[in-house]
Design an enzyme around this catalytic site. Sequence first.
Site, short mmCIF file in Angstrom:
data_model
loop_
_atom_site.label_atom_id
_atom_site.label_comp_id
_atom_site.label_asym_id
_atom_site.label_seq_id
_atom_site.Cartn_x
_atom_site.Cartn_y
_atom_site.Cartn_z
CB SER A 226 -0.93 -0.07 1.22
OG SER A 226 -1.92 0.92 1.14
CG HIS B 45 -4.28 -0.87 -0.76
ND1 HIS B 45 -3.98 -0.78 0.56
CD2 HIS B 45 -4.81 -2.10 -0.94
CE1 HIS B 45 -4.34 -1.89 1.18
NE2 HIS B 45 -4.83 -2.72 0.28
CG ASP C 257 -5.79 -5.41 2.63
OD1 ASP C 257 -6.27 -6.49 3.01
OD2 ASP C 257 -5.82 -5.03 1.45
#
EC number: 3.1.1.61
Lengths: 189, 275
Positions: free
Chosen positions: A12, A39, A133
């Site tokens: 991310s 992401h 996540d």
Amino acid sequence: MTGCRVVAIGGSAGSIPVVTALLQALPTSFPFAVFVVLHRLKNVTSSMDTILTSKGRGLVIGEPDDKEAIVAHRVYLAPQNYHLLIEADRTISLDYSEPVHYSRPSIDVTFESIAMAYAGSAVAILLSGANQDGADGLLAIVRQGGVAIVQDPATAEYPVMPQAAINRNKNAVVLTPEHIASFLHTLND
Amino acid sequence: MTVPIYISAEDLEEVVHLVRRQYGYDFGDYARASLQRRVIRCMQKAGCLTAFELKYQLTNDERFFAWFIESLTVNVTEMFRDPAFYKELRNTVLPKLASYPILKIWHAGCSTGEEVFSMAILLHEAGLLNRTRLYATDLNPANLERARQGIVPLQNMKEYTSNYIQSGGTNDFSSYYTARYENAIIHKEYRKNIVFATHNLATDQVFNEFQLVCCRNVLIYFNRELQNRVMTLFSNSLAPLGYLALGMKESLLFSEARDQFDVVSPVVRIYRSKT
Ligand SMILES: C[S@@+](CC[C@H](N)C(=O)[O-])C[C@H]1O[C@@H](n2cnc3c(N)ncnc32)[C@H](O)[C@@H]1O
């Protein structure tokens, strides 16, 4: 490690430089498929695959279509706005269900699916990021006998995501980006 | 922390079998990876800790089954999702369709209506809405119930407005709806030509002939076999030289029907029937 069939990389915020470094560090031929879940923003045209391709020294990098068959020596980038899942017959299914951890694609979703499909022949790597996540996904990988690697939070631009994964997974291997790169070479049996 | 809930591949097949036998819904050819995730999600929501509990409830409680079907399908949708797709419709497809005196368009798997509302707005802007009949179908009756009300969550309108502008829209997007509390209600005049009806792509047949069929992000839930069957259904539902629009990552390439279509736009996945 022997018998690795798949390497999944999740990242991310702050992970792009590490992802590109890892892709560049891949051996010239490798007998496994690589999945990259990042992401990203949705509904904006993304050139992530071209960016990664230009840095990837002749690697085949692309966003797969639904039901594409997985082949080794290829890098699959999860398309923006879809979750990426793996079927038992080693084809790719895309899914437009609710975001997980505010993210679609979600790293958890792909890691969990890879754990189911590949069990002990999967390696999952979680990089820099600012949310949670990936932690559950790594847990699934370990439970199914795969290898879970987390970027050392001290080396991450955003340590929250790798730290959350370490807190949740006692069996995760914590490595610096350089060590992850050399580990990738040991997979080339 | 929630207890991890799991359903094995064998139990999943039993659930599929039960649902088919008892209620006539056929999920036999759905892609397993996402189906399994959805069933697990339903079990979590319903508090079923084991596959046995799930099967017990499905067998004995019709209301539970109705809820199960509504929660099992992935209903997420957006207005003007993938602006590039709508731009291509505006610039390439609608000008071609303008030559027909009467237009029929099918949205298969329309969910709660956002996609067909977007299409109605495009048709209105192209001056075609009054001679178009839009058929919007879905397997999930709860989605259709919501779609008939023409209600979209107001909090999403900012994003939809941006999508609309990126798709080439130049009107004031807020002129298409009325905001009321948490809702945006799409004006009736843009919905009056839409017919909402249940239709199951896995089991139901051709019901009309269309100049354009839109089926976006539905085929991804099917295995290749069912994808092939549905592609034949579409092929038989299209008027000569009719258009077929799929989702951005859905390809005709893997389908047996690919020879029957020309590629109009490889990026946004618009195809056209050769015959
Ligand atoms: C992710 S939504 C897609 C909505 C919209 N087309 C879009 O792209 O935004 C998928 C829809 O397909 C519907 N669906 C799933 N299986 C179906 C079937 N066998 N026949 C008809 N619709 C189905 C679901 O109920 C759901 O509304």
